[in-house]
Enzyme design. Structure first.
Site, PDB file in Angstrom:
ATOM      1  N   ASP A  53      24.896  15.041  -7.984  1.00  0.00           N
ATOM      2  CA  ASP A  53      24.366  14.522  -6.721  1.00  0.00           C
ATOM      3  C   ASP A  53      24.924  15.349  -5.561  1.00  0.00           C
ATOM      4  OD1 ASP A  53      23.303  12.648  -8.314  1.00  0.00           O
ATOM      5  OD2 ASP A  53      24.319  10.913  -7.412  1.00  0.00           O
ATOM      6  N   TYR A  54      26.196  15.726  -5.703  1.00  0.00           N
ATOM      7  CA  TYR A  54      26.851  16.473  -4.627  1.00  0.00           C
ATOM      8  C   TYR A  54      26.155  17.814  -4.400  1.00  0.00           C
ATOM      9  CZ  TYR A  54      30.315  19.100  -2.028  1.00  0.00           C
ATOM     10  OH  TYR A  54      30.928  19.874  -1.090  1.00  0.00           O
ATOM     11  N   GLU A  55      25.862  18.494  -5.527  1.00  0.00           N
ATOM     12  CA  GLU A  55      25.194  19.797  -5.399  1.00  0.00           C
ATOM     13  C   GLU A  55      23.804  19.629  -4.776  1.00  0.00           C
ATOM     14  OE1 GLU A  55      27.062  22.386  -9.050  1.00  0.00           O
ATOM     15  OE2 GLU A  55      25.794  20.657  -9.511  1.00  0.00           O
ATOM     16  N   ASP A  57      22.908  17.304  -2.707  1.00  0.00           N
ATOM     17  CA  ASP A  57      23.098  17.043  -1.275  1.00  0.00           C
ATOM     18  C   ASP A  57      23.356  18.329  -0.499  1.00  0.00           C
ATOM     19  OD1 ASP A  57      22.718  14.424  -1.685  1.00  0.00           O
ATOM     20  OD2 ASP A  57      24.835  13.845  -1.604  1.00  0.00           O
ATOM     21  N   SER A 102      -9.688  -5.058 -11.187  1.00  0.00           N
ATOM     22  CA  SER A 102      -8.588  -5.733 -11.872  1.00  0.00           C
ATOM     23  C   SER A 102      -8.800  -5.568 -13.380  1.00  0.00           C
ATOM     24  CB  SER A 102      -8.629  -7.196 -11.456  1.00  0.00           C
ATOM     25  OG  SER A 102      -7.458  -7.820 -11.864  1.00  0.00           O
ATOM     26  N   LEU A 103      -8.098  -6.330 -14.185  1.00  0.00           N
ATOM     27  CA  LEU A 103      -8.278  -6.251 -15.635  1.00  0.00           C
ATOM     28  C   LEU A 103      -8.606  -7.634 -16.168  1.00  0.00           C
ATOM     29  CD1 LEU A 103      -5.208  -4.064 -16.697  1.00  0.00           C
ATOM     30  CD2 LEU A 103      -7.613  -3.400 -16.849  1.00  0.00           C
ATOM     31  N   GLU A 133      -0.681   1.005 -23.459  1.00  0.00           N
ATOM     32  CA  GLU A 133       0.493   1.322 -22.623  1.00  0.00           C
ATOM     33  C   GLU A 133       1.037   0.043 -21.983  1.00  0.00           C
ATOM     34  OE1 GLU A 133      -2.131   3.913 -20.601  1.00  0.00           O
ATOM     35  OE2 GLU A 133      -2.093   2.749 -18.744  1.00  0.00           O
ATOM     36  N   LYS A 135       2.036  -2.870 -19.399  1.00  0.00           N
ATOM     37  CA  LYS A 135       1.456  -3.398 -18.168  1.00  0.00           C
ATOM     38  C   LYS A 135       2.628  -3.594 -17.204  1.00  0.00           C
ATOM     39  CE  LYS A 135      -1.696  -6.892 -16.417  1.00  0.00           C
ATOM     40  NZ  LYS A 135      -0.918  -7.255 -15.248  1.00  0.00           N
ATOM     41  N   ASP A 137       4.910  -4.500 -14.196  1.00  0.00           N
ATOM     42  CA  ASP A 137       4.886  -5.686 -13.361  1.00  0.00           C
ATOM     43  C   ASP A 137       5.351  -5.330 -11.952  1.00  0.00           C
ATOM     44  OD1 ASP A 137       4.412  -8.273 -12.826  1.00  0.00           O
ATOM     45  OD2 ASP A 137       6.216  -9.067 -13.767  1.00  0.00           O
ATOM     46  N   ARG A 156      -3.681  -2.204  -2.633  1.00  0.00           N
ATOM     47  CA  ARG A 156      -4.911  -2.639  -3.284  1.00  0.00           C
ATOM     48  C   ARG A 156      -5.843  -3.353  -2.295  1.00  0.00           C
ATOM     49  NH1 ARG A 156      -7.424  -6.738  -5.917  1.00  0.00           N
ATOM     50  NH2 ARG A 156      -8.570  -6.076  -7.747  1.00  0.00           N
ATOM     51  N   GLU A 194       1.321   1.745 -10.270  1.00  0.00           N
ATOM     52  CA  GLU A 194       2.065   0.530  -9.940  1.00  0.00           C
ATOM     53  C   GLU A 194       3.411   0.907  -9.324  1.00  0.00           C
ATOM     54  OE1 GLU A 194       0.101  -1.890 -10.941  1.00  0.00           O
ATOM     55  OE2 GLU A 194       1.285  -3.725 -10.883  1.00  0.00           O
ATOM     56  N   TYR A 246      -1.075   5.469 -13.778  1.00  0.00           N
ATOM     57  CA  TYR A 246      -1.688   5.277 -15.089  1.00  0.00           C
ATOM     58  C   TYR A 246      -3.204   5.438 -15.117  1.00  0.00           C
ATOM     59  CZ  TYR A 246      -1.709   0.710 -12.791  1.00  0.00           C
ATOM     60  OH  TYR A 246      -1.837  -0.290 -11.878  1.00  0.00           O
ATOM     61  N   LYS A 348      -1.516 -10.168 -22.254  1.00  0.00           N
ATOM     62  CA  LYS A 348      -0.382 -10.766 -21.538  1.00  0.00           C
ATOM     63  C   LYS A 348       0.642 -11.318 -22.520  1.00  0.00           C
ATOM     64  CE  LYS A 348      -0.744 -11.762 -17.437  1.00  0.00           C
ATOM     65  NZ  LYS A 348      -1.161 -11.601 -16.106  1.00  0.00           N
ATOM     66  N   CYS A 442      20.160 -40.539   3.079  1.00  0.00           N
ATOM     67  CA  CYS A 442      20.418 -39.095   3.069  1.00  0.00           C
ATOM     68  C   CYS A 442      21.779 -38.808   2.428  1.00  0.00           C
ATOM     69  CB  CYS A 442      20.380 -38.576   4.503  1.00  0.00           C
ATOM     70  SG  CYS A 442      20.914 -36.875   4.636  1.00  0.00           S
ATOM     71  N   CYS A 445      24.062 -37.452   5.584  1.00  0.00           N
ATOM     72  CA  CYS A 445      24.440 -38.230   6.768  1.00  0.00           C
ATOM     73  C   CYS A 445      24.285 -39.733   6.562  1.00  0.00           C
ATOM     74  CB  CYS A 445      23.642 -37.780   7.982  1.00  0.00           C
ATOM     75  SG  CYS A 445      21.918 -38.282   7.895  1.00  0.00           S
ATOM     76  N   CYS A 460      14.947 -37.012   5.596  1.00  0.00           N
ATOM     77  CA  CYS A 460      15.940 -37.575   6.493  1.00  0.00           C
ATOM     78  C   CYS A 460      15.442 -37.248   7.888  1.00  0.00           C
ATOM     79  CB  CYS A 460      17.293 -36.910   6.230  1.00  0.00           C
ATOM     80  SG  CYS A 460      18.474 -37.243   7.533  1.00  0.00           S
ATOM     81  N   CYS A 465      21.470 -34.824  11.650  1.00  0.00           N
ATOM     82  CA  CYS A 465      22.007 -34.708  10.283  1.00  0.00           C
ATOM     83  C   CYS A 465      22.586 -33.313  10.089  1.00  0.00           C
ATOM     84  CB  CYS A 465      20.889 -34.963   9.270  1.00  0.00           C
ATOM     85  SG  CYS A 465      21.355 -34.547   7.593  1.00  0.00           S
TER      86      CYS A 465
HETATM   87  S1  IVH Z   1      -5.415  -0.060 -15.476  1.00  0.00           S
HETATM   88  C1  IVH Z   1      -9.627   0.257 -13.830  1.00  0.00           C
HETATM   89  N1  IVH Z   1      -3.001   0.153 -16.475  1.00  0.00           N
HETATM   90  O1  IVH Z   1      -2.438  -4.833 -13.771  1.00  0.00           O
HETATM   91  C2  IVH Z   1      -8.178   0.375 -14.142  1.00  0.00           C
HETATM   92  N2  IVH Z   1      -3.366  -1.500 -14.814  1.00  0.00           N
HETATM   93  O2  IVH Z   1      -3.786  -7.383 -13.947  1.00  0.00           O
HETATM   94  C3  IVH Z   1      -7.425  -0.878 -13.944  1.00  0.00           C
HETATM   95  N3  IVH Z   1      -1.343  -2.761 -14.183  1.00  0.00           N
HETATM   96  O3  IVH Z   1      -4.618  -4.321 -11.059  1.00  0.00           O
HETATM   97  C4  IVH Z   1      -5.983  -0.798 -14.013  1.00  0.00           C
HETATM   98  N4  IVH Z   1       0.034  -1.731 -15.552  1.00  0.00           N
HETATM   99  O4  IVH Z   1      -2.207  -3.362 -10.900  1.00  0.00           O
HETATM  100  C5  IVH Z   1      -3.790  -0.507 -15.605  1.00  0.00           C
HETATM  101  N5  IVH Z   1      -0.911   0.481 -17.423  1.00  0.00           N
HETATM  102  C6  IVH Z   1      -1.689  -0.164 -16.563  1.00  0.00           C
HETATM  103  C7  IVH Z   1      -1.196  -1.186 -15.729  1.00  0.00           C
HETATM  104  C8  IVH Z   1      -2.075  -1.844 -14.863  1.00  0.00           C
HETATM  105  C9  IVH Z   1      -0.078  -2.650 -14.609  1.00  0.00           C
HETATM  106  C10 IVH Z   1      -1.801  -3.732 -13.161  1.00  0.00           C
HETATM  107  C11 IVH Z   1      -2.796  -3.187 -12.159  1.00  0.00           C
HETATM  108  C12 IVH Z   1      -3.985  -4.086 -12.290  1.00  0.00           C
HETATM  109  C13 IVH Z   1      -3.378  -5.326 -12.852  1.00  0.00           C
HETATM  110  C14 IVH Z   1      -4.390  -6.213 -13.524  1.00  0.00           C
END
Ligand code: IVH
Length: 702
Positions: A53-55, A57, A102-103, A133, A135, A137, A156, A194, A246, A348, A442, A445, A460, A465
């Site tokens: 890290d020092y180098e 910096d 979304s998914l 892959e 998901k 969070d 988004r 993400e 992704y 999920k 309470c 008090c 209360c 209080c």
């Molecule tokens: S693909 C059209 N890949 O999950 C492509 N989404 O619940 C759609 N998310 O809105 C997204 N990991 O924010 C994709 N490996 C992954 C993900 C991913 C997390 C999120 C993403 C999406 C939400 C849906």
């Protein structure tokens, strides 16, 4: 990564620069900047740095020094350009190039089999290859790179439009400011991913909050998503966020790409997995290592189950897996609904659950007098945290869940939010369990508790209080209210117990000589506290209103209220009907505001605060002048038709912006009139400069 350095070359170059640390290296600034980018990638994306890290910096400081001496050499992808020196003034709404979908969700093997069957039928295929892959969070974002430079980072939003949060995105070190897409014949690309916070960064951030006497944050996901729209980019940097990319949602090929590039690209990038590879090669953290390409849904079902077993071993939180049809042509064929693609599905994970004993129930009194029962549990480990107490909300909730003291209870953390009690395990009862007695008075008090019709909460209503007074002061000094730094919850409690502080006005009449002798307080910390308290007197009216903790008045309503008067005490004379005319103020909110300002003691408190130097006047007019363009730089070129140049410049300055004399990466907006010449040409080469017409400028400052 498509880089200019091999590891050995980077090591050699580092050593050479470190030897010349005090010399004029301006001729090699390009190499130095690339070298720093190389080290950032090793550290933040590969988690495998090759220097200390020092180098790093030292190299960074060298670059900073050269750039200071030769500002014309600063490029927009220089590692120094991540540092956000100015505050974000609101976030501009922008349209995504392609809507952010979304998914669809699945929860078990049957759901996945169903998904596979539909996809095979629609594509007329006997078997599908999937790319699976994690998901992640966190919070989704969309990035746009043009001519290899990051030009925009967007939230988004509603999926069609999001907010431009580029300055905050630049604070995330695993997101490169430039990437060699042109080497693949790509001129413009939109990438989805993400923003996450690793468990390590989350813990470190909470430790820091604690050290500052600030309230800690509940989980990495909310902290990551809450970080995107923060005003101060430096605060974003402090949180040490990360990003996984992704998905590629849009590609515009370069006009001057070679025939070879075209052929190579078309042959290589035919699958989702190869797109992850492209992102990885361009320096992004894509799930290149985490992904798995699998033939047929059965292997997918096995793989997601296996991965779930190891989810706690990962350095970040995931809430499932994403199963994507790997072949891009098949993806196109399957298409999408208005909500989600038909070629992908989220799997999920189950919420994490555990059983434990409900040992006792304590009752806490909040700032509005609400009495909340809190279940004390035998400590139990649940998905990364030890849980020993859980709010059980109110009497109705206790009845609904049939909770008794001594019960075995099932608790869960769904999506890693605050743990909840799912149910009591009635079959495990021994007969020794005791009913939870809700107090009639309470617990702090001793005054009688009341419950409004239609409400589940006992309150209360004694405004003196102690519990309420303390909570009110804590709220008043908190970050989103008066933001009195270095005060914090612990100090409020301490000063209150020691009778150094008894109410909100008391904050401004503290006897610092008594505080200076307390354990843990030195001269410096008292000085700091004093400064913070003094500074808070200048906080705008909306913060003061929010800080008063009027029931149902959150930050947004506080702003509406502040903007509707020229002095806070005008609310004394407003009827409930008048209040209801304001945006977002309904019957309930109006009643609460009316009650607050109808109370003599509250008015007396406000008068006291004003005489102590707080701002009860609305500074809206000044704020408007200041607002808008603060921190933005402008330059006018060519002949303007509607405005005199000097008038246009005066408008910018009156709105807090500034005029610069030449085109450089420091320029935000070039306003172009007729017959613009070399400035326009130069600005076109710098991706971060927005080039706008006179009409667009007028629209902007309207
Ligand atoms: S693909 C059209 N890949 O999950 C492509 N989404 O619940 C759609 N998310 O809105 C997204 N990991 O924010 C994709 N490996 C992954 C993900 C991913 C997390 C999120 C993403 C999406 C939400 C849906």
């Amino acid at each position: 990564m498509n880089t200019e350095f091999s590891v050995t070359e980077a090591q050699n170059a580092t050593n050479i620069f470190l030897k010349k640390i005090n010399e004029d290296c301006s001729k090699e600034i390009g190499q130095l900047s690339s070298l720093l980018r190389f080290h950032e990638h090793r550290y933040y994306v590969l988690n495998d740095p090759i220097i200390s890290d020092y180098e790093y910096d030292q190299l960074y400081k060298l670059l900073e020094r050269i750039e200071k001496e030769y500002p014309q050499l600063v490029t927009s992808d220089s590692p120094t350009q991540r540092v956000g020196n100015s505050l974000n003034e609101g976030f501009e709404t922008v349209q995504h190039l392609v809507p952010m979908l979304s998914l669809d969700n699945s929860y078990n093997a049957e759901d996945l089999l169903d998904f596979d069957r539909k996809a095979r039928e629609a594509g007329n295929l006997s078997m599908i290859e999937y790319c699976v892959e994690p998901k992640f969070d966190g919070a989704s974002i969309s990035l746009i790179y043009e001519n290899d430079f990051l030009v925009r980072g967007v939230t988004r939003g509603d999926g069609v439009e999001g907010e431009d949060i580029t300055n905050n995105i630049k604070q995330i070190k695993s997101i490169p400011l430039s990437a060699p897409f042109s080497a693949y014949g790509i001129q413009q690309i939109e990438i989805r991913g993400e923003i996450i916070m690793t468990k390590a960064s989350f813990n470190k951030y909470n430790e820091w909050l604690q050290s500052q006497n600030l309230p800690t944050v509940a989980n990495p996901r909310n902290t990551a998503s809450g970080s995107l729209r923060i005003k101060d980019p430096k605060e974003v940097a402090r949180r040490n966020l990360d990003a996984f990319l992704y998905h590629i949602s849009y590609i515009q090929k370069s006009k001057n790409k070679s025939q070879n590039q075209e052929v190579e690209y078309n042959q290589r990038f035919t699958s989702h997995a190869s797109q992850l590879e492209l992102l990885w090669e361009c320096g992004f953290r894509s799930p290149q290592k985490e992904k798995r390409v699998l033939k047929g849904i059965d292997s997918v079902i096995d793989y997601v189950a296996e991965f779930e077993q190891h989810r706690d071993d990962l350095p970040y939180e995931i809430d499932g897996m994403v199963v994507k049809v790997n072949d891009l042509a098949t993806q196109d064929l399957l298409g999408m609904t208005s909500h989600h693609p038909r070629w992908a599905i989220a799997y999920k994970f189950k919420a994490r659950q555990a059983t434990t004993k409900l040992l006792a129930v304590e009752f806490q009194v909040g700032r509005t007098g609400a009495v909340t029962p809190v279940a004390k549990l035998q400590p139990v480990y649940l998905g990364g945290v030890t849980v020993s107490s859980i709010s059980i909300h109110n009497e109705d909730y206790i009845k609904e869940k049939d909770l008794k003291i001594g019960d075995t209870v099932l608790i869960e953390r769904a999506g890693d939010v605050i743990p909840q009690i799912v149910q009591s395990i009635v079959t495990a009862r021994t007969g020794e369990e005791k009913e939870i007695e809700f107090p009639k008075v309470c617990p702090v008090c001793n005054s009688e508790l009341f419950k409004e019709e239609g409400e589940a909460v006992w309150r209360c209503i004694n405004i003196e209080c102690e519990a309420q007074v303390v909570e009110k002061i804590i709220h008043f000094v908190s970050k989103d209210a008066m933001d009195i730094k270095s005060f914090g919850e612990a100090n409020v409690r301490k000063f209150y117990e020691l009778k150094l502080l008894k109410d909100i006005p008391g904050i401004y009449t503290l006897d610092y000589s008594q505080i200076a002798v307390l354990e843990g307080f030195g001269k410096k910390s008292v000085e700091k506290l004093k400064e913070a308290i003094e500074a808070s007197k200048q906080q705008p009216l909306n913060r003061l209103i929010y800080g008063l903790g009027i029931r149902y008045v959150g930050e947004t309503t506080a702003k509406t209220l502040a903007n509707s008067v020229t002095h806070l005490l005008e609310f004394q004379h407003k009827s409930e009907e008048e209040l209801q005319q304001l945006e977002d103020v309904g019957v309930k909110v109006a009643k609460s505001i009316h009650q607050f300002f109808g109370n003599k003691e509250n008015i007396h408190m406000l008068q006291q605060l004003e005489s102590l130097g707080l701002q009860l006047k609305n500074e809206k007019k000044e704020a408007n002048v200041e607002g808008g363009l603060s921190g933005q730089t402008f330059l006018f070129t060519g002949t303007l038709n509607k405005l005199k140049r000097s008038d246009a410049e005066a408008i910018v300055e009156s709105k807090g912006g500034s005029i610069v004399s030449g085109v450089s990466s420091k320029l935000n907006y070039l306003v172009v009139g007729e017959d613009a010449g070399s400035k326009l040409e130069k600005a076109k080469k710098i991706n971060t400069i927005r080039i706008i017409t006179e009409d667009e400028f007028l629209e902007m400052v309207k």
